[in-house]
Each structure stands twice: as structure tokens, then as C-alpha cells.
Design an enzyme around this catalytic site. Structure first.
Site, PDB file in Angstrom:
ATOM      1  N   GLU A  74       0.511  -6.781   3.475  1.00  0.00           N
ATOM      2  CA  GLU A  74       0.521  -7.915   2.487  1.00  0.00           C
ATOM      3  C   GLU A  74       1.743  -8.774   2.733  1.00  0.00           C
ATOM      4  O   GLU A  74       1.790  -9.878   2.559  1.00  0.00           O
ATOM      5  CB  GLU A  74       0.443  -7.352   0.923  1.00  0.00           C
ATOM      6  CG  GLU A  74      -0.803  -6.683   0.520  1.00  0.00           C
ATOM      7  CD  GLU A  74      -0.809  -5.249   0.689  1.00  0.00           C
ATOM      8  OE1 GLU A  74      -0.163  -4.840   1.835  1.00  0.00           O
ATOM      9  OE2 GLU A  74      -1.204  -4.412  -0.324  1.00  0.00           O
ATOM     10  N   CYS A  92       1.001  -1.909  -3.389  1.00  0.00           N
ATOM     11  CA  CYS A  92       2.201  -1.048  -3.904  1.00  0.00           C
ATOM     12  C   CYS A  92       3.262  -2.108  -4.677  1.00  0.00           C
ATOM     13  O   CYS A  92       2.943  -3.360  -4.773  1.00  0.00           O
ATOM     14  CB  CYS A  92       3.124  -0.673  -2.543  1.00  0.00           C
ATOM     15  SG  CYS A  92       4.032  -1.888  -1.868  1.00  0.00           S
TER      16      CYS A  92
HETATM   17  N1  THU Z   1       0.991  -0.171   2.837  1.00  0.00           N
HETATM   18  C1  THU Z   1       0.458  -1.363   2.748  1.00  0.00           C
HETATM   19  O1  THU Z   1       0.362  -1.683   4.124  1.00  0.00           O
HETATM   20  N2  THU Z   1       0.227  -1.884   1.685  1.00  0.00           N
HETATM   21  C2  THU Z   1       0.280  -1.425   0.620  1.00  0.00           C
HETATM   22  O2  THU Z   1      -0.003  -2.059  -0.488  1.00  0.00           O
HETATM   23  C3  THU Z   1       0.351   0.007   0.469  1.00  0.00           C
HETATM   24  C4  THU Z   1       1.027   0.776   1.657  1.00  0.00           C
HETATM   25  C5  THU Z   1       1.230   0.907   3.981  1.00  0.00           C
HETATM   26  C6  THU Z   1       2.605   0.997   4.249  1.00  0.00           C
HETATM   27  C7  THU Z   1       2.731   2.118   5.199  1.00  0.00           C
HETATM   28  O3  THU Z   1       2.692   1.716   6.321  1.00  0.00           O
HETATM   29  C8  THU Z   1       1.435   2.893   4.685  1.00  0.00           C
HETATM   30  O4  THU Z   1       0.517   1.833   4.200  1.00  0.00           O
HETATM   31  C9  THU Z   1       1.521   4.042   4.000  1.00  0.00           C
HETATM   32  O5  THU Z   1       2.209   3.900   2.840  1.00  0.00           O
END
Ligand code: THU
Length: 155
Positions: free
Chosen positions: A70, A107
Site C-alpha cells: 500500500e 497494517c
Molecule cells: N504487508 C503489506 O504489504 N501490507 C499490509 O498492510 C500488511 C503487511 C506486508 C509486509 C510484509 O512484507 C508482509 O506483508 C508480512 O507482514
């Protein structure tokens, strides 16, 4: 925060524009560099001018150096098209251990960046994410996902 600030509908009931954006997020999730988590995320942003920007998560052996899909997408949109508002953002997850009943919401750090984007453009945008099951969850604007949002004035 009332629950009706989120809409949850079976995926086949998504509007054509939302469905197309989610498909782009799913396609780009395949480009993720996620050798550590094996959790591949795709983000697709559509701007008010119709431009679509897609991005995936990019990890690093020094873990905090990686970045979520994101934020890669929103930062690129801000760099490439400053002043053009984000209309919608779709998020897709590809992971072996995907749980059927979970909602794959963004997240906290990404929520904060979404809040800044909204504040910057002075206009909420739609945030679309997967789950539970074959349902899709969406909300208009960051407030339901990040109540009492932290903002600073740029005046
Ligand atoms: N991740 C995302 O790309 N977006 C989110 O909103 C949550 C987590 C990624 C970060 C990391 O590369 C993997 O997912 C595991 O946390």
C-alpha cells in the site's frame, strides 16, 4: 464506531470498477518480493484522472527496511501524480496460510499513510480489502480504520 461504516458484500456484487481494481491488486501481488514472510500483498490505486498504479510488498533481510504494498503504491502515486486525488485503493493478499474467515485489512503504518493521503487531498477515498471468506470489505475514507486520526496542520 458503528459497524455500518464498513460494507461487506459477496465479491460478485462489487461494482465493475471496484472489481477491476481488486483484480489488478491480485495480479500485482504476484510480483511481491516476500521471501521472508511468504505473504504477498498487492495494492492498486485508481486516481481521479483514471490512472491506475499498482505495487507489491518489497521485503529486506534487514526487516524494517522493507515496505508494504500500500505504501509503495501511495508513495509512487504521490511522486508521479502530485495533486491528483486518489479515488480508491484495493488490497489483495496471496499467502499459503490464508485464513478463510479473516479480513485482510491494512497494517497500522499503512493506515497512517492513507490518512495523510486523505488529508493532503482533502477528500476521502475508498479502501477495499479481502475477507471474510468470499466477501469483500470496503469503507469510504480512513476514519473507520483509524479513528481519532493523527494529523498536523501544514499551515
Ligand atoms: N504487508 C503489506 O504489504 N501490507 C499490509 O498492510 C500488511 C503487511 C506486508 C509486509 C510484509 O512484507 C508482509 O506483508 C508480512 O507482514
Amino acid at each position: 464506531m458503528p459497524v455500518d461504516t464498513f460494507t461487506q458484500i459477496p465479491e460478485e456484487q462489487l461494482s465493475p470498477e471496484d472489481a477491476a481494481l481488486l483484480l489488478k491488486a491480485r495480479e500485482v501481488a504476484l510480483t511481491a518480493y516476500a521471501p521472508y514472510s511468504k505473504f504477498r500483498v498487492g495494492a492498486a490505486v485508481i486516481l481521479e484522472n483514471g490512472e491506475v498504479i499498482t505495487a507489491s510488498n518489497q521485503e529486506n533481510a534487514a526487516f524494517p527496511s522493507g515496505l508494504c504494498a500500500e505504501r509503495v503504491a501511495l508513495f509512487y502515486a504521490g511522486s508521479r501524480f502530485p495533486g491528483i486525488a486518489v479515488k480508491s485503493l484495493a488490497i489483495a493478499v496471496i499467502a499459503a496460510k490464508k485464513e478463510a474467515n479473516r479480513v485482510y485489512a491494512p497494517c497500522g503504518a499503512c493506515r497512517q499513510v492513507m490518512a495523510e493521503t486523505e488529508n493532503r487531498q482533502n477528500k476521502p477515498f475508498r479502501i477495499i480489502f479481502e475477507g471474510p471468506g468470499n466477501y469483500i470489505t470496503w469503507c469510504n475514507g480512513i476514519e473507520p480504520l483509524l479513528p481519532f486520526t493523527f494529523k498536523l496542520s501544514t499551515e
